[in-house]
Scaffold this motif. Structure first.
Motif, PDB file in Angstrom:
ATOM      1  N   ARG A 189       0.840  -1.217   0.000  1.00 35.77           N
ATOM      2  CA  ARG A 189       0.000   0.000   0.000  1.00 35.77           C
ATOM      3  C   ARG A 189       0.871   1.261   0.000  1.00 35.77           C
ATOM      4  N   VAL A 226      -6.151   2.611  -2.598  1.00 40.74           N
ATOM      5  CA  VAL A 226      -4.962   1.862  -2.187  1.00 40.74           C
ATOM      6  C   VAL A 226      -5.239   1.011  -0.940  1.00 40.74           C
ATOM      7  N   GLU A 227      -6.088   1.531  -0.066  1.00 42.35           N
ATOM      8  CA  GLU A 227      -6.411   0.827   1.177  1.00 42.35           C
ATOM      9  C   GLU A 227      -7.014  -0.558   0.947  1.00 42.35           C
TER      10      GLU A 227
END
Lengths: 336, 301
Positions: free
Chosen positions: B9, B47-48
């Protein structure tokens, strides 16, 4: 209520298979499907009590490869010596509601709206369908959300698992005539039928068609389609996918025309003779599959082409999940 | 693996924020616990959702073919086996190295979500092994060969037993027995082409099986056409298969495709070796079957 003792199922199948080709849900090696009873050697592992089998019985009425007619090139003339009509009598024994509904879809596609497919019609006319009511939906089942009653398959006769016996319910006239033939194996008994267990997934399908009608160019398709590699696994494992191609095999001046399953996932599926292709990208093909299942078919026949069997969810190599997709479609607010 | 997820991430955020890549390819969690699946990130907000976990089995290098004709710069996560696919794509000039940002993960061995999905589906079939995936039990390259950044601790290969032992068993069969074996195996094929679609070595723009003029391989589901399909596919795999095992994993009818591919790997090494596809990247270097050499062996022709 008429019932058949579970111990009499094998004798019943043995007897039926003397006159008809009987397709029974069975496990064969690492696979399971509706295999012809007589073709199974040795111990026959019947899977009537399992949720369902891996391969749906669509092959029985709509074979993956089917010869249509032979062709011969003479000096001056071109002739068709044979057309192949498969008139064999068949019984599909123990089909679940999802797979039976898929046959209803085929009936509409191949027999209605002004064109009758003679190959399908002949086979269908000679097929008796025995449904197997489903009281315990599986992890990926969602037939009830697609408008299907799992305990009432579209069939000539429906059997209901009630412990040591199956309750036997003749539904159609064909089913009643069939029941008379096997009357000696049935008995009268008072019993209660099981309760349908709850589905792990239920959603409201209402409004999806209307929603999709305004979503052809929606950006969501890009995101949904991105993991799809366009293999045809979902389409070939699907009980209701019915696209086919017509091809030819020729050796010298003799040959035959046949049809074979095709898949909207392939580039070649929409390849045009002039070299064009209206669905050039992976995303176009992906969108078409879901629009056909969830929108176009309903527009033509009034019910969706997905019967909620959940097979595509179990077999997709990349975890594409139609329930997820329907939910995402429902969540889309803005219509582009 | 949580550490690896966090680092992935971090890297993806950095690459997207600094505009080094247009898309970052990794995995996300699907609706079910085991259903980790390929995920494509274009916005930092997403992205999480990226994860690397025990089910991150897919060879994501295959997706590079989707970006082949674009100008997108791609970041992607590869395990050891997958990284060999990148070498192959670079060698075949399918992708430029400078459009790639490769995050290598030393792979501890992965479980196959498909097997678990089948076990949990309720469909009648013998239960599948839910532990380390079959392809990982033959793993020789757990650590990525080509990368820009490497995550995780170096791993030992997960294979056990003698390499090619199954191939030797088949080589030792008499020809009739061997023919019967392949006939039995290949008649099950439903010609869904999942094995082709998932294969990073299958990067032809128009596949021979889609050619219509002439049609090289018939579309009937018959022993002849099925065998033809698999033979032709196998021949095209010679010197190109990177043994990621995805074809065998995704086959919906359990055809042991890696038996065929491993035989070719073995023969390539024997006739043209020592050679293993995608084991090192040297710019401009071509694999043996991509070049002609007057000394090439031809006794087997």
């Amino acid at each position: 209520m008429q019932v058949i003792d579970k111990n009499k199922i094998v004798p019943l199948l043995d007897r039926l298979s003397k006159q008809s080709e009987v397709f029974v849900p069975t496990v064969k090696g690492s696979e399971s499907g509706f295999y012809s009873w007589n073709s199974l050697n040795g111990a026959k592992e019947i899977a009537l009590e399992a949720l369902n089998v891996y391969h749906s019985p669509k092959n029985v009425l709509f074979p993956q490869t089917e010869r249509m007619y032979s062709i011969e090139q003479g000096k001056q003339v071109f002739s068709i010596p044979d057309t192949f009509q498969d008139e064999k009598s068949r019984i599909i024994f123990g089909i679940r509601a999802c797979d039976a509904k898929a046959i209803t879809c085929f009936d509409d596609v191949f027999l209605t709206h002004g064109y009758e497919d003679s190959f399908y019609a002949t086979r269908r006319k000679n097929t008796i369908i025995i449904g197997n009511a489903c009281y315990q939906p599986g992890a990926n089942c969602f037939c009830s959300s697609m408008g299907i009653n799992p305990v009432q398959p579209d069939a000539d006769v429906v059997i209901h698992d009630a412990g040591t016996v199956y309750a036997w319910e003749a539904i159609t006239v064909t089913g009643q005539q069939f029941t008379e033939q096997v009357q000696d194996l049935l008995e009268e008994k008072d019993l209660g039928l099981p309760q349908l267990k709850p589905f792990s997934t239920e959603f409201d399908y209402d409004g999806v068609v209307e929603k999709l009608q305004g979503m052809f160019d929606h950006e969501i398709w890009h995101e949904l389609a991105e993991p799809c590699m366009n293999c045809g696994t979902c389409t070939y494992m699907c009980p209701s996918c019915h696209c086919f191609d017509i091809q030819v095999k020729i050796w010298g001046d003799k040959g035959y025309r046949f049809r074979c399953w095709d898949s909207c996932m392939y580039t070649e599926y929409t390849a045009e003779a002039g070299g064009g292709n209206p669905r050039p990208d992976s995303q176009d093909r992906f969108r078409n599959r879901f629009l056909h299942k969830l929108e176009f078919f309903t527009e033509r026949y009034d019910y969706p082409l997905c019967t909620g069997c959940g097979r595509c969810i179990s077999v997709c190599p990349n975890g594409i999940n139609i329930i997820d997709i329907i939910k995402r479609i429902k969540e889309v607010d803005k219509i582009v | 693996m949580t550490d690896i997820t966090l680092k992935i991430r971090e890297i993806a955020t950095r690459l997207l924020q600094s505009d080094q890549v247009d898309v970052f390819v990794g995995w996300e969690k699907g609706p079910q616990e085991y259903q980790t699946r390929p995920f494509f990130v274009r916005r930092v907000e997403d992205v999480e959702k990226l994860v690397f976990n025990e089910y991150s089995i897919h060879n994501l290098t295959n997706y590079l073919l989707k970006y082949r004709d674009s100008t997108d710069r791609v970041g992607l996560v590869v395990k050891g086996c997958d990284s060999r696919g990148i070498v192959r794509l670079l060698q075949d000039n399918q992708f430029k190295r400078n459009r790639l940002y490769i995050v290598g993960v030393c792979c501890p061995g992965i479980k196959d979500p498909l097997k678990i999905a089948k076990n949990q589906s309720g469909l009648a079939c013998p239960p599948n092994n839910e532990e380390i995936a079959d392809k990982c039990t033959r793993c020789l390259v757990p650590n990525p060969i080509i990368y820009d950044e490497l995550l995780g601790e170096s791993q030992e290969p997960h294979n056990s037993g003698e390499r090619f032992s199954e191939i030797k068993t088949i080589e030792n069969m008499d020809p009739n027995q061997r023919y019967q074996f392949f006939e039995d195996t290949l008649t099950q094929c439903i010609r869904c082409y999942a094995c082709r679609q998932v294969c990073v070595a299958c990067n032809c723009r128009t596949c021979i099986f889609d050619e219509m003029k002439p049609q090289w391989v018939g579309r009937e589901n018959s022993t002849t056409d099925n065998m033809m399909y698999h033979l032709v596919k196998a021949m095209h795999m010679a010197g190109r298969c990177i043994e990621c095992g995805e074809c065998e994993r995704v086959c919906p009818v359990n055809i042991p495709l890696m038996l065929i591919n491993s035989k070719l790997v073995k023969d390539m090494d024997h006739f043209f070796g020592s050679y293993e596809a995608g084991m090192e990247y040297v710019e401009g270097q071509k694999p043996p079957l991509s070049v002609y050499n007057p000394d090439d062996p031809d006794d087997f022709i």
